[in-house]
Write an enzyme that holds these catalytic residues in place. Structure first.
Site, PDB file in Angstrom:
ATOM      1  N   LYS A  10       9.406   7.437  12.058  1.00 38.37           N
ATOM      2  CA  LYS A  10       9.696   9.042  11.537  1.00 38.37           C
ATOM      3  C   LYS A  10       9.893   9.970  12.493  1.00 38.37           C
ATOM      4  O   LYS A  10       9.215  10.828  12.594  1.00 38.37           O
ATOM      5  CB  LYS A  10       8.453   9.063  10.615  1.00 38.37           C
ATOM      6  CG  LYS A  10       8.842  10.131   9.626  1.00 38.37           C
ATOM      7  CD  LYS A  10       9.951  10.334   8.371  1.00 38.37           C
ATOM      8  CE  LYS A  10      10.199  11.561   7.931  1.00 38.37           C
ATOM      9  NZ  LYS A  10      11.230  11.367   6.768  1.00 38.37           N
TER      10      LYS A  10
ATOM     11  N   ASP B 208       5.125  -5.059   1.981  1.00 40.77           N
ATOM     12  CA  ASP B 208       5.069  -5.453   0.578  1.00 40.77           C
ATOM     13  C   ASP B 208       6.337  -5.106  -0.174  1.00 40.77           C
ATOM     14  O   ASP B 208       6.792  -5.942  -1.079  1.00 40.77           O
ATOM     15  CB  ASP B 208       3.867  -4.489  -0.094  1.00 40.77           C
ATOM     16  CG  ASP B 208       2.698  -5.040  -0.055  1.00 40.77           C
ATOM     17  OD1 ASP B 208       2.242  -5.683   0.799  1.00 40.77           O
ATOM     18  OD2 ASP B 208       1.940  -4.733  -1.201  1.00 40.77           O
TER      19      ASP B 208
ATOM     20  N   ASP C 274      12.100   6.427   6.035  1.00 39.12           N
ATOM     21  CA  ASP C 274      12.420   6.388   4.289  1.00 39.12           C
ATOM     22  C   ASP C 274      13.801   5.763   4.145  1.00 39.12           C
ATOM     23  O   ASP C 274      14.030   5.249   3.175  1.00 39.12           O
ATOM     24  CB  ASP C 274      12.602   8.253   4.019  1.00 39.12           C
ATOM     25  CG  ASP C 274      13.203   8.914   5.183  1.00 39.12           C
ATOM     26  OD1 ASP C 274      13.689   8.270   6.246  1.00 39.12           O
ATOM     27  OD2 ASP C 274      13.298  10.204   4.925  1.00 39.12           O
TER      28      ASP C 274
ATOM     29  N   ASP D  84       3.071  -2.098   6.976  1.00 38.89           N
ATOM     30  CA  ASP D  84       2.133  -2.602   5.939  1.00 38.89           C
ATOM     31  C   ASP D  84       2.868  -2.286   4.543  1.00 38.89           C
ATOM     32  O   ASP D  84       2.999  -3.076   3.855  1.00 38.89           O
ATOM     33  CB  ASP D  84       0.768  -1.704   5.853  1.00 38.89           C
ATOM     34  CG  ASP D  84      -0.008  -1.850   4.486  1.00 38.89           C
ATOM     35  OD1 ASP D  84      -0.287  -3.002   4.203  1.00 38.89           O
ATOM     36  OD2 ASP D  84      -0.317  -0.926   3.896  1.00 38.89           O
TER      37      ASP D  84
HETATM   38  C1  IPM Z   1      -2.575  -6.082   4.621  1.00 37.28           C
HETATM   39  C2  IPM Z   1      -3.608  -5.503   3.754  1.00 37.28           C
HETATM   40  C3  IPM Z   1      -4.657  -4.793   4.593  1.00 37.28           C
HETATM   41  C4  IPM Z   1      -3.600  -3.666   5.467  1.00 37.28           C
HETATM   42  C5  IPM Z   1      -5.700  -4.157   3.814  1.00 37.28           C
HETATM   43  C6  IPM Z   1      -6.351  -5.249   3.014  1.00 37.28           C
HETATM   44  C7  IPM Z   1      -6.698  -3.723   4.829  1.00 37.28           C
HETATM   45  O1  IPM Z   1      -3.013  -4.453   3.057  1.00 37.28           O
HETATM   46  O2  IPM Z   1      -2.778  -7.025   5.533  1.00 37.28           O
HETATM   47  O3  IPM Z   1      -1.295  -5.809   4.449  1.00 37.28           O
HETATM   48  O4  IPM Z   1      -3.571  -2.588   5.002  1.00 37.28           O
HETATM   49  O5  IPM Z   1      -3.594  -4.031   6.448  1.00 37.28           O
HETATM   50 MN    MN Z   2      -0.657  -4.545   2.754  1.00 39.92          MN
END
Ligand code: IPM
Ligand code: MN
Length: 357
Positions: A190, A250, A222, A246
């Site tokens: 960013k 996901d 973004d 992180d």
């Molecule tokens: C990950 C998880 C962790 C992170 C949490 C549980 C602290 O979300 O390994 O991605 O944010 O790194």
């Molecule tokens: Mn995570």
């Protein structure tokens, strides 16, 4: 070979998915003639309950001594809804990463054609996706000081800190990784707003200029979040900081159809750690419903990266591919109706059937 594995099942579904990975590793050991010895340690909420500390010194010692660490998951809702909790399970994971110097987190995302229908994205968007998110793991806003509240408790602050050395060692990892892949690195930051991102850009761009065999581009986070689901095939190695990595990892799980399939490796100064990207999924804990594939694939990464056992890792991957192709999966994936232990049994038996003694 003989190897000692520190086994840290952790919280929620952690113990269940770890058990299936162990089941699969037992067949690999038997078929390929290896001996894996396990030493189990406490981490997370379970460790707080037993010792008051989410990453006890005994667990740290176990990890340092081991040849690799296989970790389940961390987190318990009884802490999530208590902003005043002094110790939190997640601190155990962060302390462990920091104590072991695990600075680079490798999160591969590879789409299975058979799961194209399991993703909310269109099949033509996800078919052929093969990218890896390389996330910095022990700096940035997760660790920067100062952090906390003002005296009145009316203001809270976190600090994002990055130094050149930390960024440069990540850049080296990224370009090395790209060299063995499709030879492209995308730095996600960013830099239009954050000073830390501007340092990332400066350091990585300078390093990229010395790595002329690798294509290099930069992208604001973004926009990257959008491109990741609009046209994920453009990515090969995505290099980024702790918080962005992180979030993006996901998001990227949507491509495969389930977070339950994504493995990861964390490497650094000492013992490497292998863990599923997903969390402790407390709603499913103890119900034998969790998808063990992310942990089983993390075990495959462990064999390949920590022990150099490539045929063994490949045997696991091939068995997982068959499970997915035949729909022998848990409920989180299209048509899946098997339990966690049944998926583990299937993958183990698939290896037993295909690899001779
Ligand atoms: C990950 C998880 C962790 C992170 C949490 C549980 C602290 O979300 O390994 O991605 O944010 O790194
Ligand atoms: Mn995570």
């Amino acid at each position: 070979m003989q190897a000692t594995i520190a086994l840290l099942p952790g919280d929620g579904i952690g113990p269940e998915v770890i058990q299936e990975a162990q089941k699969v590793l037992a067949v690999v050991a038997e078929r390929f003639g290896h001996t894996f010895t396990y030493e189990t340690g406490l981490v997370g909420a379970t460790a707080i309950d037993a010792t008051g500390n989410p990453f006890p010194e005994a667990t740290h010692a176990l990890c340092v001594k081991a040849d690799a660490i296989l970790f389940g998951a961390i987190g318990d809702p009884k802490y999530d809804n208590d902003p005043t909790a002094k110790v939190r399970p997640e601190q155990g994971l962060l302390a462990m990463r920091k104590a072991l110097g695990l600075f680079a987190n490798i999160r591969p995302v590879k789409a299975w054609d058979q799961l194209a229908e399991a993703s909310p994205l269109r099949p033509e968007v996800i078919q052929g996706v093969d990218l890896v998110i390389l996330r910095e793991l022990i700096s940035g806003i997760y660790f920067g000081q100062p952090r906390g509240r003002n005296e009145a408790g009316t203001q809270a602050f976190d600090t994002c800190v990055y130094d050149k050395e930390t960024i440069l060692r990540m850049a080296k990892e990224a370009f090395e990784m790209a060299r063995n892949r499709r030879k492209k690195v995308t730095l996600v930051d960013k830099a239009n707003v954050l000073a830390t991102s501007r340092l990332w850009r400066e350091v990585v761009t300078e390093y990229a200029a010395t790595q002329t065999d690798i294509e290099f581009e930069t992208m604001f986070v973004d926009n990257a979040a959008m491109q990741l689901i609009r046209d994920p095939k453009v990515f090969d190695v995505v290099l980024t900081g702790n918080l962005f990595g992180d979030i993006l990892s996901d998001e990227a799980s949507v491509i495969t159809g389930s977070l339950g399939t994504l493995p990861s490796a964390s490497v650094g100064e000492q013992t490497s750690l292998f863990e599923p990207v997903h969390g402790s999924y407390p709603q499913a804990a103890g119900q034998n419903r969790a998808n063990p594939i992310a942990t089983i694939l993390s075990a495959a990464m462990m064999l390949e990266m920590a022990f150099g056992l490539h045929a063994e890792g490949q045997a696991i991957r091939a068995a997982v591919d068959v499970a997915i192709a035949e729909g022998k999966t848990t409920e989180d994936l299209a048509n899946g109706s098997l339990s966690c232990t049944e998926v583990g049994d299937f993958i183990a038996s698939q290896i037993r059937a295909t690899i001779g003694v």
